[in-house]
Design an enzyme around this catalytic site. Structure first.
Site, PDB file in Angstrom:
ATOM      1  N   GLU A   3       0.824  -1.213   0.000  1.00 17.93           N
ATOM      2  CA  GLU A   3       0.000   0.000   0.000  1.00 17.93           C
ATOM      3  C   GLU A   3       0.856   1.260   0.000  1.00 17.93           C
ATOM      4  OE1 GLU A   3      -3.562  -1.862   2.765  1.00 17.93           O
ATOM      5  OE2 GLU A   3      -1.744  -1.124   3.702  1.00 17.93           O
TER       6      GLU A   3
ATOM      7  N   ASP B  80      -7.820  -4.865   8.534  1.00 16.56           N
ATOM      8  CA  ASP B  80      -7.405  -3.639   7.852  1.00 16.56           C
ATOM      9  C   ASP B  80      -7.269  -3.812   6.351  1.00 16.56           C
ATOM     10  OD1 ASP B  80      -5.201  -5.265   7.890  1.00 16.56           O
ATOM     11  OD2 ASP B  80      -3.848  -3.841   8.811  1.00 16.56           O
TER      12      ASP B  80
END
Ligand code: NAD
Length: 342
Positions: free
Chosen positions: A56, A227
């Site tokens: 990410e 998450d």
């Protein structure tokens, strides 16, 4: 030159200043930055998913400084001798766009995640909270425990992990620091009597680490392990037990526990509690839920704190990252002298 805090320097800083002092200071920086949340340029992080994990990019800016973090999440990594989460990141000067600070962020992510958890718990948990349960004793766990002690004074831990070696490791690391630890044989036993329950497990699955029957009135839930899309820890019914607090709604709808709920499931941003727009906890019996996914503003605060704490010290290194010729239009001058003639 760009300032640099590498892994060795980050570790030496934490040893020099003490993890709890840093976590207390960082929790204040995190709070300060969430208080001025409306000033930040915000976007859900950009995620590249594979069956093994995710990589990410997490950018944000307050108009003066810009930050980004590169971070991975690979739950199968520990079985192969790698960490689940590693990261690095940078701060840049918005004025000219030049990077001013480059840092390892594996340790810094553990610090900023714990600082954010403790800041949220300070505002949402019952003020008389004394016992903390932790499910998942991996890399994040000691930092979470230290932050809860630094900010809330909690020294009594009830811990559970499916891996007994991880529990041994956590006891080995925390008992010498004065924590009183109860090793539970099940998650049910761990949460019994706890005021704050932290879930920090890693599994790319819609898991039910915490089920509705385990949640008692007055608990504050600090759910940090869910998450990613398809990666949660709370039974969906738990989310109906009390108000759900999030960092940044558009990102949490994709990645958080609330991905299990309808798209308009009501949530409150931490920012609203800090600004007084939302009352936060409204009674001692209420259950409060922090659906943490990790947001770029926490990284921004962590980078800002780490840089300021180490500016001008022997721990701060330098790296030649920006090609900066004397004549800004003559980039070629940097290589011309090296070019073969003819
Ligand atoms: P880790 O792999 O080091 O530790 C995870 C632990 O969970 C392991 O010890 C494992 O045995 C245990 N576990 C797995 N399934 C379990 C179960 N069903 N019951 C009990 N224990 C179980 O990972 P980590 O670096 O400590 O990260 C923990 C989680 O937190 C990860 O999912 C990570 O993605 C997430 N994380 C979130 C944030 C955030 O800001 N919200 C930041 C960093 C990490």
């Amino acid at each position: 030159m760009t300032d640099l805090l590498d892994v060795a320097a980050m570790a030496r800083w934490i040893q020099r200043d003490g993890a709890e002092a840093i976590l207390r200071g960082m929790a204040q920086y995190v709070e300060d930055d969430y208080r001025r949340f409306d000033r930040f340029d915000k976007t859900p992080r950009v995620a590249s998913h594979t069956p093994f994990g995710v990589i990410e990019l997490m950018p944000t800016s307050d108009g003066e400084l810009y930050s980004f973090k590169f971070v991975n999440g690979h739950p199968l990594n520990p079985a192969r001798g790698f960490q689940t989460v590693t990261a690095f990141g940078a701060l840049a000067d918005v004025d000219n766009g030049y990077p001013i600070f480059l840092a390892e962020m594996t340790l810094l992510t553990a610090l900023r995640t714990a600082a954010t958890s403790a800041m949220a718990a300070k505002h949402l948990a019952r003020p008389d909270s004394r016992i903390s349960a932790m499910i998942g004793s991996g890399s994040q766990s000691e930092f979470q425990a230290l932050a809860m002690r630094a900010v809330l004074g909690i020294e009594d831990l009830r811990i559970y992990d499916i891996d007994p070696a991880a529990i041994d490791k956590m006891c080995r690391n925390l008992e010498p620091l004065g924590f009183r630890i109860h090793r539970a044989d099940s998650p049910q036993e761990a949460v019994q009597g706890a005021d704050i329950v932290t879930t920090c497990t890693a599994d790319k699955a819609l898991a039910t680490i915490l089920t509705d029957d385990m949640v008692a009135p007055g608990m504050h839930l600090n759910a940090i392990g869910g998450d990613c899309p398809g990666k949660t820890e709370l039974e969906a019914a738990v989310l109906d037990r009390g108000p759900v607090f999030v960092e940044f709604t558009p990102q949490t709808r994709i990645e958080g526990e609330i991905q299990q709920k309808e798209p308009d499931f009501p949530v409150v941003e931490l920012f609203e509690v800090l600004s007084g727009a939302h009352p936060g906890r409204e009674s001692a019996e209420q259950v409060t839920i922090f659906d943490s996914v990790g947001f770029a503003v926490s990284d921004f605060a962590g980078l800002r704190y780490a840089r300021e704490a180490n500016l001008g010290t022997e721990l701060m290194g330098q790296v030649d990252l920006v090609a900066d010729p004397e004549d800004p239009k003559d980039l070629f001058s940097l290589v011309a002298a090296l070019s073969p003639v003819g």
